[in-house]
Design a protein around this motif. Structure first.
Motif, PDB file in Angstrom:
ATOM      1  N   TYR A 248      69.105  60.671  -0.061  1.00 46.46           N
ATOM      2  CA  TYR A 248      69.833  61.935   0.102  1.00 46.46           C
ATOM      3  C   TYR A 248      71.028  62.002  -0.849  1.00 46.46           C
ATOM      4  O   TYR A 248      71.228  63.014  -1.531  1.00 46.46           O
ATOM      5  N   LEU A 249      71.794  60.927  -0.906  1.00 48.71           N
ATOM      6  CA  LEU A 249      72.972  60.904  -1.786  1.00 48.71           C
ATOM      7  C   LEU A 249      72.569  61.003  -3.252  1.00 48.71           C
ATOM      8  O   LEU A 249      73.231  61.689  -4.040  1.00 48.71           O
ATOM      9  N   LEU A 250      71.482  60.324  -3.622  1.00 46.86           N
ATOM     10  CA  LEU A 250      71.018  60.389  -5.019  1.00 46.86           C
ATOM     11  C   LEU A 250      70.563  61.810  -5.379  1.00 46.86           C
ATOM     12  O   LEU A 250      70.869  62.300  -6.479  1.00 46.86           O
ATOM     13  N   GLU A 251      69.826  62.450  -4.475  1.00 51.93           N
ATOM     14  CA  GLU A 251      69.370  63.813  -4.735  1.00 51.93           C
ATOM     15  C   GLU A 251      70.550  64.782  -4.793  1.00 51.93           C
ATOM     16  O   GLU A 251      70.536  65.735  -5.587  1.00 51.93           O
TER      17      GLU A 251
ATOM     18  N   GLY B 230      64.509  73.771   2.150  1.00 55.74           N
ATOM     19  CA  GLY B 230      63.282  73.051   1.844  1.00 55.74           C
ATOM     20  C   GLY B 230      63.406  72.049   0.712  1.00 55.74           C
ATOM     21  O   GLY B 230      62.391  71.604   0.160  1.00 55.74           O
ATOM     22  N   SER B 231      64.623  71.677   0.352  1.00 56.48           N
ATOM     23  CA  SER B 231      64.812  70.757  -0.772  1.00 56.48           C
ATOM     24  C   SER B 231      64.525  69.315  -0.358  1.00 56.48           C
ATOM     25  O   SER B 231      64.593  68.950   0.818  1.00 56.48           O
ATOM     26  N   TYR B 232      64.223  68.485  -1.363  1.00 55.32           N
ATOM     27  CA  TYR B 232      63.933  67.072  -1.117  1.00 55.32           C
ATOM     28  C   TYR B 232      65.172  66.348  -0.600  1.00 55.32           C
ATOM     29  O   TYR B 232      65.067  65.422   0.208  1.00 55.32           O
ATOM     30  N   ALA B 233      66.349  66.768  -1.061  1.00 57.97           N
ATOM     31  CA  ALA B 233      67.596  66.152  -0.597  1.00 57.97           C
ATOM     32  C   ALA B 233      67.753  66.335   0.907  1.00 57.97           C
ATOM     33  O   ALA B 233      68.035  65.374   1.636  1.00 57.97           O
ATOM     34  N   PHE B 234      67.547  67.553   1.381  1.00 55.30           N
ATOM     35  CA  PHE B 234      67.713  67.823   2.812  1.00 55.30           C
ATOM     36  C   PHE B 234      66.556  67.271   3.637  1.00 55.30           C
ATOM     37  O   PHE B 234      66.708  67.026   4.834  1.00 55.30           O
ATOM     38  N   PHE B 235      65.401  67.078   3.009  1.00 58.21           N
ATOM     39  CA  PHE B 235      64.294  66.410   3.689  1.00 58.21           C
ATOM     40  C   PHE B 235      64.700  64.978   4.031  1.00 58.21           C
ATOM     41  O   PHE B 235      64.474  64.499   5.147  1.00 58.21           O
ATOM     42  N   ASN B 236      65.321  64.296   3.070  1.00 62.75           N
ATOM     43  CA  ASN B 236      65.811  62.940   3.316  1.00 62.75           C
ATOM     44  C   ASN B 236      66.952  62.935   4.332  1.00 62.75           C
ATOM     45  O   ASN B 236      67.043  62.028   5.159  1.00 62.75           O
ATOM     46  N   ALA B 237      67.818  63.947   4.263  1.00 58.13           N
ATOM     47  CA  ALA B 237      68.917  64.039   5.226  1.00 58.13           C
ATOM     48  C   ALA B 237      68.374  64.226   6.640  1.00 58.13           C
ATOM     49  O   ALA B 237      68.894  63.638   7.602  1.00 58.13           O
TER      50      ALA B 237
ATOM     51  N   ILE C 111      64.449  48.576  12.940  1.00 52.23           N
ATOM     52  CA  ILE C 111      63.586  49.197  11.922  1.00 52.23           C
ATOM     53  C   ILE C 111      64.094  50.588  11.548  1.00 52.23           C
ATOM     54  O   ILE C 111      64.203  50.932  10.360  1.00 52.23           O
ATOM     55  N   THR C 112      64.403  51.409  12.538  1.00 50.93           N
ATOM     56  CA  THR C 112      64.879  52.768  12.248  1.00 50.93           C
ATOM     57  C   THR C 112      66.270  52.760  11.622  1.00 50.93           C
ATOM     58  O   THR C 112      66.607  53.664  10.855  1.00 50.93           O
ATOM     59  N   GLN C 113      67.063  51.743  11.931  1.00 57.01           N
ATOM     60  CA  GLN C 113      68.376  51.624  11.284  1.00 57.01           C
ATOM     61  C   GLN C 113      68.208  51.414   9.786  1.00 57.01           C
ATOM     62  O   GLN C 113      68.869  52.076   8.973  1.00 57.01           O
ATOM     63  N   PHE C 114      67.316  50.504   9.402  1.00 55.57           N
ATOM     64  CA  PHE C 114      67.078  50.250   7.983  1.00 55.57           C
ATOM     65  C   PHE C 114      66.495  51.483   7.291  1.00 55.57           C
ATOM     66  O   PHE C 114      66.866  51.808   6.159  1.00 55.57           O
ATOM     67  N   LEU C 115      65.592  52.169   7.970  1.00 60.19           N
ATOM     68  CA  LEU C 115      65.020  53.393   7.402  1.00 60.19           C
ATOM     69  C   LEU C 115      66.083  54.471   7.215  1.00 60.19           C
ATOM     70  O   LEU C 115      66.064  55.205   6.224  1.00 60.19           O
ATOM     71  N   SER C 116      67.005  54.561   8.160  1.00 65.16           N
ATOM     72  CA  SER C 116      68.071  55.565   8.043  1.00 65.16           C
ATOM     73  C   SER C 116      68.929  55.298   6.814  1.00 65.16           C
ATOM     74  O   SER C 116      69.341  56.238   6.114  1.00 65.16           O
ATOM     75  N   TYR C 117      69.197  54.030   6.517  1.00 68.65           N
ATOM     76  CA  TYR C 117      69.962  53.678   5.319  1.00 68.65           C
ATOM     77  C   TYR C 117      69.200  54.096   4.053  1.00 68.65           C
ATOM     78  O   TYR C 117      69.793  54.623   3.108  1.00 68.65           O
ATOM     79  N   PHE C 118      67.895  53.840   4.051  1.00 62.16           N
ATOM     80  CA  PHE C 118      67.075  54.182   2.886  1.00 62.16           C
ATOM     81  C   PHE C 118      67.071  55.691   2.643  1.00 62.16           C
ATOM     82  O   PHE C 118      67.271  56.150   1.511  1.00 62.16           O
ATOM     83  N   PHE C 119      66.853  56.466   3.695  1.00 60.70           N
ATOM     84  CA  PHE C 119      66.847  57.927   3.548  1.00 60.70           C
ATOM     85  C   PHE C 119      68.236  58.442   3.172  1.00 60.70           C
ATOM     86  O   PHE C 119      68.357  59.423   2.433  1.00 60.70           O
TER      87      PHE C 119
ATOM     88  N   PHE D 229      73.909  52.699  -7.123  1.00 60.07           N
ATOM     89  CA  PHE D 229      74.836  52.653  -8.253  1.00 60.07           C
ATOM     90  C   PHE D 229      74.080  52.650  -9.579  1.00 60.07           C
ATOM     91  O   PHE D 229      74.426  53.402 -10.507  1.00 60.07           O
ATOM     92  N   VAL D 230      73.031  51.840  -9.682  1.00 65.78           N
ATOM     93  CA  VAL D 230      72.242  51.762 -10.915  1.00 65.78           C
ATOM     94  C   VAL D 230      71.439  53.056 -11.114  1.00 65.78           C
ATOM     95  O   VAL D 230      71.381  53.598 -12.224  1.00 65.78           O
ATOM     96  N   SER D 231      70.829  53.556 -10.037  1.00 63.92           N
ATOM     97  CA  SER D 231      70.024  54.786 -10.137  1.00 63.92           C
ATOM     98  C   SER D 231      70.871  55.980 -10.529  1.00 63.92           C
ATOM     99  O   SER D 231      70.381  56.933 -11.145  1.00 63.92           O
ATOM    100  N   ASN D 232      72.150  55.948 -10.173  1.00 59.44           N
ATOM    101  CA  ASN D 232      73.053  57.060 -10.465  1.00 59.44           C
ATOM    102  C   ASN D 232      73.832  56.833 -11.765  1.00 59.44           C
ATOM    103  O   ASN D 232      74.936  57.351 -11.934  1.00 59.44           O
ATOM    104  N   ASN D 233      73.229  56.034 -12.661  1.00 63.21           N
ATOM    105  CA  ASN D 233      73.828  55.760 -13.971  1.00 63.21           C
ATOM    106  C   ASN D 233      75.219  55.137 -13.858  1.00 63.21           C
ATOM    107  O   ASN D 233      76.139  55.490 -14.594  1.00 63.21           O
TER     108      ASN D 233
END
Length: 223
Positions: free
Chosen positions: A216-219, A165-172, A204-212, A46-50
Motif C-alpha cells: 500500500y505504501l509503495l503504491e 478500485g485502485s491497487y493501492a486501496f486494494f492492498n489497504a 499468520i495474518t499479522q505477517f500478511l498485514s505487514y506485507f499488504f 526502501f530499496v523498491s522506493n529508490n
C-alpha cells in the motif's frame, strides 16, 4: 533479480519459519524470527522506493519494530508500550487514508452500502469487546479506543477501494482485514480462552498485514 527481491524472500522465509517454530513450541526462536520481519520489509520498501522514505512512513516502520522489541523483552511495560506503538501506527495509517477519502464524491445510492459496512464492522468490534475478557493487561477503555480507531481505519480503507478500485486501496483493504483478524484472534487467545489455532492464525495474518501495508505504501508513493 531486483535489488529488493532478497529482502522480500527473507521476509517470506522468516515468516514461514516463525510459524514452524510456533508449531514446534520453540518460543525463543519465534521471538528471534519475529524481530527480523519488520527490518526485512523496511529494506524491501526502501530499496523498491529508490532509497527514499519520508519521516512519516519511516515512523510507521520504527513503531512496528519497537513494538516487536517490547514483545521480545516481555517486561512489565511491554503491554502498554506495544499498545501505544500499534495504536499510533493505526492513527498514522488513518491519516493517510483520510487524505484520499476527502476527495471522493458520493451519491445517494452509496448511503446504504456504507451503512451496511459501518454496521458490520461496528458489530464485529462490539461483539469482541463485549466478551467476558479476563486478566486484561490494560484498562478496558484503552481496548475500546483501539477498537474504534481500527474500525474507522477499516471502514475508510474499504470505502476508498470501493470508490476508486485502485491497487493501492486494494492492498489497504486487505491490510485492514488482516489487522482485524489478527486482533480478534489475539484477544480470543490472550484474554478469553487459549487455543493453539487462534495463536497461529493471529501470527499468520499479522505477517500478511505487514506485507499488504508495505505494498500500500509503495503504491501510494507511485501516485
Amino acid at each position: 533479480m531486483k535489488a529488493s527481491t532478497p529482502s522480500l524472500i527473507l521476509f517470506f522465509v522468516t515468516s514461514a519459519l516463525v510459524v514452524l517454530f510456533k508449531l514446534l513450541n520453540y518460543d525463543g526462536l519465534v521471538l528471534c524470527g519475529k524481530s527480523i520481519i519488520i527490518p526485512s520489509l523496511f529494506i524491501y520498501y526502501f530499496v523498491s522506493n529508490n532509497y527514499k522514505i519520508t519521516f512519516f512512513k519511516g515512523l510507521i516502520f520504527l513503531l512496528l519494530f519497537v513494538r516487536d522489541i517490547f514483545t521480545t523483552l516481555n517486561i512489565s511495560e511491554s503491554a502498554m508500550g506495544s499498545f501505544i506503538c500499534v495504536l499510533t501506527v493505526y492513527i498514522l495509517l488513518l491519516y493517510l487514508g483520510q487524505k484520499d477519502f476527502k476527495y471522493l464524491q458520493f451519491s445517494f445510492r452509496d448511503g446504504f452500502p456504507i451503512f451496511i459496512l459501518i454496521l458490520g464492522i461496528g458489530s464485529i468490534c462490539y461483539s469482541v469487546l463485549n466478551l467476558e475478557l479476563e486478566n486484561l493487561e490494560l484498562d478496558f477503555s484503552l481496548y475500546v479506543t483501539f477498537g474504534i480507531i481500527l474500525s474507522i481505519l477499516s471502514i475508510l480503507s474499504i470505502i476508498n477501494y470501493i470508490k476508486s478500485g485502485s491497487y493501492a486501496f486494494f492492498n489497504a483493504m486487505l491490510m485492514c482485514i488482516c489487522f482485524i483478524i489478527t486482533d480478534i484472534f489475539f484477544v480470543l487467545y490472550k484474554f478469553y480462552f487459549y487455543n493453539y489455532a487462534f495463536t497461529l492464525l493471529s501470527i499468520i495474518t499479522q505477517f500478511l498485514s505487514y506485507f499488504f501495508m508495505v505494498n500500500y505504501l509503495l503504491e501510494k508513493d507511485k501516485g
